[in-house]
Design a protein around this motif. Structure first.
Motif, PDB file in Angstrom:
ATOM      1  N   LEU A 175       0.824  -1.215   0.000  1.00  0.00           N
ATOM      2  CA  LEU A 175       0.000   0.000   0.000  1.00  0.00           C
ATOM      3  C   LEU A 175       0.853   1.257   0.000  1.00  0.00           C
ATOM      4  CD1 LEU A 175      -2.747  -1.060   2.491  1.00  0.00           C
ATOM      5  CD2 LEU A 175      -3.087  -0.434   0.162  1.00  0.00           C
ATOM      6  N   GLN A 176       2.110   1.165  -0.361  1.00  0.00           N
ATOM      7  CA  GLN A 176       3.006   2.309  -0.527  1.00  0.00           C
ATOM      8  C   GLN A 176       3.248   3.066   0.765  1.00  0.00           C
ATOM      9  OE1 GLN A 176       4.453   2.687  -3.391  1.00  0.00           O
ATOM     10  NE2 GLN A 176       3.228   1.182  -4.463  1.00  0.00           N
TER      11      GLN A 176
ATOM     12  N   ILE B  55     -10.098  -5.710  -1.993  1.00  0.00           N
ATOM     13  CA  ILE B  55      -9.417  -6.749  -1.221  1.00  0.00           C
ATOM     14  C   ILE B  55      -8.899  -6.218   0.113  1.00  0.00           C
ATOM     15  CG2 ILE B  55      -7.146  -6.452  -2.320  1.00  0.00           C
ATOM     16  CD1 ILE B  55      -8.722  -9.732  -1.334  1.00  0.00           C
ATOM     17  N   TYR B  56      -8.397  -4.981   0.126  1.00  0.00           N
ATOM     18  CA  TYR B  56      -7.874  -4.452   1.392  1.00  0.00           C
ATOM     19  C   TYR B  56      -9.011  -4.168   2.372  1.00  0.00           C
ATOM     20  CZ  TYR B  56      -3.573  -3.986  -1.154  1.00  0.00           C
ATOM     21  OH  TYR B  56      -2.466  -4.253  -1.884  1.00  0.00           O
TER      22      TYR B  56
ATOM     23  N   PHE C 207      -6.955  -0.549   7.782  1.00  0.00           N
ATOM     24  CA  PHE C 207      -8.080   0.254   7.281  1.00  0.00           C
ATOM     25  C   PHE C 207      -7.629   1.676   6.964  1.00  0.00           C
ATOM     26  CE2 PHE C 207     -12.049   2.599   7.826  1.00  0.00           C
ATOM     27  CZ  PHE C 207     -12.948   1.756   7.214  1.00  0.00           C
ATOM     28  N   MET C 208      -6.889   2.284   7.908  1.00  0.00           N
ATOM     29  CA  MET C 208      -6.478   3.676   7.684  1.00  0.00           C
ATOM     30  C   MET C 208      -5.487   3.808   6.541  1.00  0.00           C
ATOM     31  SD  MET C 208      -6.234   5.268  11.441  1.00  0.00           S
ATOM     32  CE  MET C 208      -5.765   6.846  10.844  1.00  0.00           C
ATOM     33  N   ILE C 209      -4.568   2.838   6.417  1.00  0.00           N
ATOM     34  CA  ILE C 209      -3.613   2.916   5.314  1.00  0.00           C
ATOM     35  C   ILE C 209      -4.318   2.671   3.984  1.00  0.00           C
ATOM     36  CG2 ILE C 209      -1.506   1.938   4.391  1.00  0.00           C
ATOM     37  CD1 ILE C 209      -0.855   3.439   6.680  1.00  0.00           C
TER      38      ILE C 209
ATOM     39  N   PRO D 285      -2.589   9.788   7.065  1.00  0.00           N
ATOM     40  CA  PRO D 285      -2.908   8.572   7.821  1.00  0.00           C
ATOM     41  C   PRO D 285      -1.679   7.719   8.093  1.00  0.00           C
ATOM     42  CG  PRO D 285      -4.429   8.843   6.033  1.00  0.00           C
ATOM     43  CD  PRO D 285      -3.354   9.827   5.813  1.00  0.00           C
ATOM     44  N   GLN D 286      -0.702   7.758   7.165  1.00  0.00           N
ATOM     45  CA  GLN D 286       0.514   6.986   7.419  1.00  0.00           C
ATOM     46  C   GLN D 286       1.235   7.481   8.656  1.00  0.00           C
ATOM     47  OE1 GLN D 286       2.965   6.714   4.021  1.00  0.00           O
ATOM     48  NE2 GLN D 286       1.331   5.912   2.724  1.00  0.00           N
TER      49      GLN D 286
END
Lengths: 278, 119, 84, 124
Positions: free
Chosen positions: C47-48, D9-10, D48-50, D82-83
């Motif tokens: 997800l980078q 998918i995520y 979820f946040m990523i 979010p990261q």
């Protein structure tokens, strides 16, 4: 629910609750703006996103880059197109945007989070302090391979952790993962030796000094630039090691603090069992 | 000229590495008990991963220092961790395969018995 | 193409988390929790988000599992009694 | 197929992790198992946040890995906010987990069991 409720009924009820929760989460995710819909310009400074974009000047002139209601940036800051590793940066000097959000834009928030981590670590120490279990089992020496190997591996792991948090503004990483790597190296020392204890006073002094250093850097910003945790150092060329102002200083402080805190947590978890761990 | 030689060398190293990785996977499927499988999974894959990473470092320009550092670290930690796993499982009471001739650990009367249990 | 690799990782994660629910022993439940963390860190890389991936791999898969096992060793008697 | 996987998918992974963790918290009686469930919920929430910050053509928000973060006026980097939130949340999650485990050890020393029902009966 009473204690004598049958287990099947309980699990069916739990499945029902979980199903409702998952449907709600699906709905929340679908109705959320995602990916292209989010305007990152609102979250990060616009100068950040425009680094090293060749078409930046044209877009800035035409005013297409910004969302509605935003002024073009030209009026506020003299803007030149920036090339990576060639020119000094307008904003910050950090190549890693996540780092500069953690330390610069949300520096006060990071200070609070480090405080929460400190409270958790001291809570663990308080709860498990002073209990000394006598060794019930006879000790056997850990094997020589583990003893020598963990000593050599500890040096490499420690160096790698320091590399991670010194280069936090250039490569992925930063203070938090660097501290975690150092703490896992100390965990390896615990596993390899029999009855290894780190220097408690040294750990405490290290932790306190790095916490104080964080606040002092913030206070220097307050007295020189008139805002808490403001950047007071010159921002160098993007991509160099000596760039990004005070970000690397704060990340070194955070890395030392997180490493010593997690090591203290592991020590207070292991320390009083007095068993061998090899 | 040098590039051609380095390319062939890298390809040969990667081929050796892939062969040994295949042997490791085969050993995990075919061998009878934990210790033999650990042996196959460590010995074969250590050589496999080391020679593969060095081959990649020869093939791609500028990656050699990183791949050599990776190989040295793998060479150092992989046998230690597998030794720790084997020792811990022996002490926890995993019996070796019955065809293992003679059990040297039990013979030398090392004090490993009953470590995992309360007395 | 990397999305298919991510799909395989997601399937492995879901199976591992189901092992964490239904296993009888507490130790295997803890180990499968560590495996879930490892897989999630791989997904973070897809997800980078490499910063988060490094942090999750060092903490979720390494230190967190170790702390769980250490704490489990202190309460060794409590494990067998109440799991029926 | 690829578009479907990219979109869903995520989301499926994170929501099912949260659901599994919630199921553990609701049904199990052992305190350590409940903490395991909380940890799984934490992993799912971070994912979820990523996943919200990501889109199918995203690049890393780091200049040493990519040349530019915006092309033709559109930002192609993943959302870095979010990261950064998740980066600190993981470390704090370890601290709170250790605190919960320490409280669990203390409970075991006092009551001699980790079962929630037996602790409740002993309280009466």
């Amino acid at each position: 629910m009473k204690n004598d409720t049958p287990k099947v009924f309980k699990s069916i009820f739990a499945l029902f609750v979980v199903a409702i929760f998952m449907i709600g989460l699906f709905y929340a995710f679908v109705s959320m703006p995602k990916g292209w819909g989010v305007n990152v310009n609102n979250r990060v400074s616009r100068l950040y996103i425009l680094k090293n974009v060749r078409t930046a000047t044209r877009l800035l002139d035409s005013g297409k880059f910004f969302a509605k209601g935003m002024k073009p940036l030209r009026a506020e800051v003299p803007y030149k197109p920036i090339k990576f590793k060639k020119t000094a940066n307008l904003e910050d000097g950090a190549a890693n945007v996540v780092t500069s959000i953690v330390v610069d834009y949300r520096g006060f928030d990071t200070l609070g989070e480090v405080t929460v981590l400190f409270l958790a670590a001291s809570g663990v120490m308080m709860l498990l302090f002073g209990k000394r279990v006598k060794p019930k089992r006879k000790k056997t020496e850990p094997s020589l391979i583990m003893y020598v190997g963990t000593r050599i591996a500890f040096a490499v792991i420690f160096l790698f952790g320091i590399y991670i948090f010194v280069h936090g503004h250039l490569t992925p990483g930063g203070g938090f993962p660097g501290g975690a790597v150092i703490a896992s190296g100390i965990l390896g020392l615990f596993l390899g030796r029999n009855g290894y204890t780190p220097n408690h006073a040294g750990l405490k002094v290290f932790e306190s000094l790095s916490g104080i250093a964080f606040v002092i850097i913030g206070l220097i910003g307050l007295f020189s630039v008139k805002s808490f945790l403001a950047n007071f150092l010159p921002t160098g060329i993007i991509g160099n090691l000596y760039s990004a102002g005070f970000i690397s200083l704060i990340y070194i402080a955070i890395g030392m603090k997180v490493g010593s805190e997690l090591a203290a947590v592991v020590d207070s978890m292991i320390g009083d069992t007095k068993e061998e761990w090899s | 000229m040098l590039n051609v030689v380095l390319g062939w060398l890298g390809t040969v190293l990667i081929s050796i590495g892939v062969f040994f990785l295949f042997l490791g996977a085969l050993g995990i499927f075919r061998l009878p008990d934990l210790f033999n499988r650990l042996q196959a999974g460590t010995k074969a894959t250590t050589l496999g991963v080391v020679s593969t990473s060095i081959g990649v470092g020869l093939l791609v320009k500028g990656w050699l220092p990183f791949s050599v550092a990776l190989a040295v670290f793998l060479l150092m930690t992989n046998p230690i961790s597998s030794h720790a796993v084997a020792r811990a499982s022996y002490r926890a009471g995993v019996k070796p395969y019955h065809g293992t001739s003679p059990d040297e650990c039990a013979k030398r009367n090392l004090d490993f018995s009953g470590e995992g249990e309360e007395k | 193409m990397i999305i298919y690799v991510a799909t395989i990782v997601v399937i492995v994660i879901i199976i591992t988390s189901l092992i964490a629910v239904f296993s009888k022993k507490l130790l295997s439940s803890i180990i499968s929790m560590g495996l879930v963390s490892l897989g999630v860190s791989g997904l973070f890389f897809f997800l980078q988000a490499p910063d988060v991936a490094i942090t999750e791999a060092a903490i979720g898969a390494g230190l967190s599992t170790a702390i769980f096992v250490i704490a489990l060793k202190k309460v060794k008697k409590g494990e067998t009694k109440d799991e029926e | 197929m690829q578009v479907f996987l990219q979109n869903w998918i995520y989301l499926i992974a994170s929501v099912s992790l949260i659901g599994v963790g919630l199921y553990i918290v609701l049904t199990k009686e052992n305190i350590f198992r409940i903490i395991v469930g909380l940890n799984i919920i934490e992993s799912g929430t971070n994912l979820f946040m990523i996943a919200i910050a990501w889109h199918p053509k995203a690049v890393m928000p780091i200049y040493t890995a990519t040349d530019h973060l915006a092309v033709n006026g559109k930002v192609i980097a993943a959302d870095p906010l979010p990261q950064s939130l998740v980066l600190t949340a993981i470390v704090i999650g370890l601290g709170t987990t250790a605190l919960a485990l320490a409280i669990g050890v203390k409970i075991f020393e006092k009551y001699g069991t980790l079962d929630v029902r037996k602790i409740k009966e002993a309280e009466k």
